[in-house]
Write a protein that holds these residues in place. Structure first.
Motif, PDB file in Angstrom:
ATOM      1  N   PRO A  41      -7.589  -9.808 -28.985  1.00  0.00           N
ATOM      2  CA  PRO A  41      -7.858 -10.733 -27.866  1.00  0.00           C
ATOM      3  C   PRO A  41      -8.474 -12.060 -28.316  1.00  0.00           C
ATOM      4  O   PRO A  41      -8.141 -13.118 -27.763  1.00  0.00           O
ATOM      5  CB  PRO A  41      -8.835  -9.931 -26.986  1.00  0.00           C
ATOM      6  CG  PRO A  41      -8.533  -8.508 -27.292  1.00  0.00           C
ATOM      7  CD  PRO A  41      -8.167  -8.481 -28.746  1.00  0.00           C
ATOM      8  N   LYS A  42      -9.376 -12.032 -29.305  1.00  0.00           N
ATOM      9  CA  LYS A  42     -10.003 -13.264 -29.775  1.00  0.00           C
ATOM     10  C   LYS A  42      -8.982 -14.191 -30.431  1.00  0.00           C
ATOM     11  O   LYS A  42      -9.030 -15.411 -30.236  1.00  0.00           O
ATOM     12  CB  LYS A  42     -11.140 -12.940 -30.739  1.00  0.00           C
ATOM     13  CG  LYS A  42     -12.344 -12.271 -30.086  1.00  0.00           C
ATOM     14  CD  LYS A  42     -13.474 -12.078 -31.081  1.00  0.00           C
ATOM     15  CE  LYS A  42     -14.700 -11.464 -30.407  1.00  0.00           C
ATOM     16  NZ  LYS A  42     -15.818 -11.267 -31.360  1.00  0.00           N
ATOM     17  N   SER A  43      -8.065 -13.601 -31.202  1.00  0.00           N
ATOM     18  CA  SER A  43      -7.038 -14.411 -31.859  1.00  0.00           C
ATOM     19  C   SER A  43      -6.075 -15.002 -30.839  1.00  0.00           C
ATOM     20  O   SER A  43      -5.667 -16.168 -30.940  1.00  0.00           O
ATOM     21  CB  SER A  43      -6.256 -13.557 -32.869  1.00  0.00           C
ATOM     22  OG  SER A  43      -7.109 -13.088 -33.891  1.00  0.00           O
ATOM     23  N   LEU A  44      -5.708 -14.225 -29.836  1.00  0.00           N
ATOM     24  CA  LEU A  44      -4.823 -14.712 -28.790  1.00  0.00           C
ATOM     25  C   LEU A  44      -5.479 -15.835 -27.993  1.00  0.00           C
ATOM     26  O   LEU A  44      -4.837 -16.822 -27.633  1.00  0.00           O
ATOM     27  CB  LEU A  44      -4.431 -13.560 -27.858  1.00  0.00           C
ATOM     28  CG  LEU A  44      -3.555 -12.461 -28.488  1.00  0.00           C
ATOM     29  CD1 LEU A  44      -3.365 -11.317 -27.504  1.00  0.00           C
ATOM     30  CD2 LEU A  44      -2.204 -13.027 -28.907  1.00  0.00           C
ATOM     31  N   LEU A  45      -6.784 -15.678 -27.729  1.00  0.00           N
ATOM     32  CA  LEU A  45      -7.517 -16.715 -27.001  1.00  0.00           C
ATOM     33  C   LEU A  45      -7.588 -17.995 -27.819  1.00  0.00           C
ATOM     34  O   LEU A  45      -7.403 -19.093 -27.277  1.00  0.00           O
ATOM     35  CB  LEU A  45      -8.922 -16.226 -26.668  1.00  0.00           C
ATOM     36  CG  LEU A  45      -9.847 -17.251 -25.984  1.00  0.00           C
ATOM     37  CD1 LEU A  45      -9.232 -17.711 -24.662  1.00  0.00           C
ATOM     38  CD2 LEU A  45     -11.234 -16.672 -25.774  1.00  0.00           C
ATOM     39  N   LEU A  46      -7.819 -17.867 -29.138  1.00  0.00           N
ATOM     40  CA  LEU A  46      -7.876 -19.044 -30.005  1.00  0.00           C
ATOM     41  C   LEU A  46      -6.535 -19.764 -30.015  1.00  0.00           C
ATOM     42  O   LEU A  46      -6.484 -20.999 -29.920  1.00  0.00           O
ATOM     43  CB  LEU A  46      -8.265 -18.633 -31.426  1.00  0.00           C
ATOM     44  CG  LEU A  46      -8.316 -19.768 -32.461  1.00  0.00           C
ATOM     45  CD1 LEU A  46      -9.310 -20.845 -32.032  1.00  0.00           C
ATOM     46  CD2 LEU A  46      -8.668 -19.230 -33.835  1.00  0.00           C
ATOM     47  N   ASN A  47      -5.436 -19.000 -30.123  1.00  0.00           N
ATOM     48  CA  ASN A  47      -4.108 -19.613 -30.085  1.00  0.00           C
ATOM     49  C   ASN A  47      -3.890 -20.385 -28.789  1.00  0.00           C
ATOM     50  O   ASN A  47      -3.346 -21.500 -28.788  1.00  0.00           O
ATOM     51  CB  ASN A  47      -3.028 -18.545 -30.233  1.00  0.00           C
ATOM     52  CG  ASN A  47      -2.886 -18.044 -31.663  1.00  0.00           C
ATOM     53  OD1 ASN A  47      -3.525 -18.568 -32.572  1.00  0.00           O
ATOM     54  ND2 ASN A  47      -2.080 -17.021 -31.863  1.00  0.00           N
ATOM     55  N   LYS A  48      -4.327 -19.801 -27.690  1.00  0.00           N
ATOM     56  CA  LYS A  48      -4.174 -20.452 -26.384  1.00  0.00           C
ATOM     57  C   LYS A  48      -4.982 -21.747 -26.330  1.00  0.00           C
ATOM     58  O   LYS A  48      -4.492 -22.771 -25.847  1.00  0.00           O
ATOM     59  CB  LYS A  48      -4.625 -19.504 -25.280  1.00  0.00           C
ATOM     60  CG  LYS A  48      -4.501 -20.080 -23.886  1.00  0.00           C
ATOM     61  CD  LYS A  48      -4.985 -19.099 -22.829  1.00  0.00           C
ATOM     62  CE  LYS A  48      -4.901 -19.708 -21.431  1.00  0.00           C
ATOM     63  NZ  LYS A  48      -5.399 -18.778 -20.391  1.00  0.00           N
ATOM     64  N   LEU A  49      -6.216 -21.708 -26.829  1.00  0.00           N
ATOM     65  CA  LEU A  49      -7.065 -22.898 -26.825  1.00  0.00           C
ATOM     66  C   LEU A  49      -6.483 -24.007 -27.700  1.00  0.00           C
ATOM     67  O   LEU A  49      -6.560 -25.192 -27.357  1.00  0.00           O
ATOM     68  CB  LEU A  49      -8.472 -22.543 -27.308  1.00  0.00           C
ATOM     69  CG  LEU A  49      -9.308 -21.650 -26.380  1.00  0.00           C
ATOM     70  CD1 LEU A  49     -10.616 -21.264 -27.052  1.00  0.00           C
ATOM     71  CD2 LEU A  49      -9.565 -22.356 -25.052  1.00  0.00           C
ATOM     72  N   ILE A  50      -5.883 -23.622 -28.837  1.00  0.00           N
ATOM     73  CA  ILE A  50      -5.281 -24.597 -29.748  1.00  0.00           C
ATOM     74  C   ILE A  50      -4.124 -25.322 -29.069  1.00  0.00           C
ATOM     75  O   ILE A  50      -4.013 -26.551 -29.121  1.00  0.00           O
ATOM     76  CB  ILE A  50      -4.807 -23.902 -31.039  1.00  0.00           C
ATOM     77  CG1 ILE A  50      -6.020 -23.444 -31.868  1.00  0.00           C
ATOM     78  CG2 ILE A  50      -3.915 -24.829 -31.864  1.00  0.00           C
ATOM     79  CD1 ILE A  50      -5.656 -22.566 -33.034  1.00  0.00           C
ATOM     80  N   VAL A  51      -3.246 -24.550 -28.418  1.00  0.00           N
ATOM     81  CA  VAL A  51      -2.098 -25.148 -27.726  1.00  0.00           C
ATOM     82  C   VAL A  51      -2.561 -26.038 -26.579  1.00  0.00           C
ATOM     83  O   VAL A  51      -2.061 -27.154 -26.388  1.00  0.00           O
ATOM     84  CB  VAL A  51      -1.150 -24.047 -27.220  1.00  0.00           C
ATOM     85  CG1 VAL A  51      -0.072 -24.643 -26.322  1.00  0.00           C
ATOM     86  CG2 VAL A  51      -0.506 -23.326 -28.397  1.00  0.00           C
TER      87      VAL A  51
END
Length: 233
Positions: A41-51
């Motif tokens: 979940p943390k990695s998915l959230l980071l990817n979302k924030l980056i985009v």
């Protein structure tokens, strides 16, 4: 067919825009989601924030007859440490962390990193192929062009990617986002990898605007690559 396209382009250039001395273009960003096999979940959230951060970035191209600068438009509000970190990652992976300064009369163009390091890079022919496809971008008739770009990573490894540009022959300048140049018209939309820079505002001046280049010691791309590698080991 290609001959007819070039004739149309030449005719388009013979209009009032040929009297323009300088101008600017504001670009916004579209980017695809980051593909990932990670389920954390943390990695998915980071990817979302980056985009999301990349899609909020905007850039300005300022130009006159011979020179241009392409820089990020900085936000007025001071970002938090976390926001600044996310923006740095988004710039590195999806947009660009650098500023670009081109002088058509020089042998090299100038790249300024986000740390302020000045790198001189030689102009290289991008071998654009102009196609018959056209569309309207911000009320300007644009033609499609493609080229292959060679990317060299910090280890010196090369990779080829295809770049798509939409340029406006009625705006007879050779500049565009980042280091992309050399087309018979301003580039109003550029697709590089997962990211598209698209013009949202185009304005002009009758008087020549001076393009300010950063000053200081410059190094070559090879020297910069070696210094980064030395810091990692």
């Amino acid at each position: 067919m290609k001959k007819n396209i070039l004739i149309i382009i030449c005719l388009c250039c013979l209009n009032l825009h040929s009297q323009i001395s300088s101008g600017k273009i504001i670009y916004n960003v579209l980017t695809q989601d980051i593909e990932s096999n990670l389920k954390d979940p943390k990695s998915l959230l980071l990817n979302k924030l980056i985009v999301e951060n990349a899609r909020k970035q905007s850039f300005i191209l300022e130009f006159n007859k011979n020179k241009s600068s392409f820089t990020k438009i900085e936000k007025l509000a001071q970002p938090s440490y976390k926001e600044k970190l996310v923006e740095s990652i988004a710039s590195g992976f999806l947009t660009t962390p650098n500023s670009y300064f081109l002088d058509q009369d020089a042998e090299n163009y100038l790249l300024q990193t986000e740390e302020g390091i000045l790198i001189r890079k030689p102009f290289k022919s991008l071998n654009w192929e102009i196609l018959k496809e056209s569309k309207m971008v911000d009320d300007y008739l644009c033609y499609k062009a493609i080229c292959n770009k060679v990317i060299i990573n910090m280890k010196g490894e090369e990779k080829n990617i295809s770049v798509i540009a939409w340029f406006a022959p009625s705006l007879p300048y050779h500049f565009g986002p980042k280091e992309f140049y050399g087309l018979p018209g301003l580039i109003l939309e550029l697709e590089e990898g997962k990211t598209t820079f698209y013009a949202t505002e185009v304005s002009f001046l009758d008087l020549k605007k001076e393009i300010e280049f950063p000053r200081g010691k410059t190094i070559t791309e090879e020297e910069y690559r070696k210094s980064v590698m030395a810091q990692q080991y």
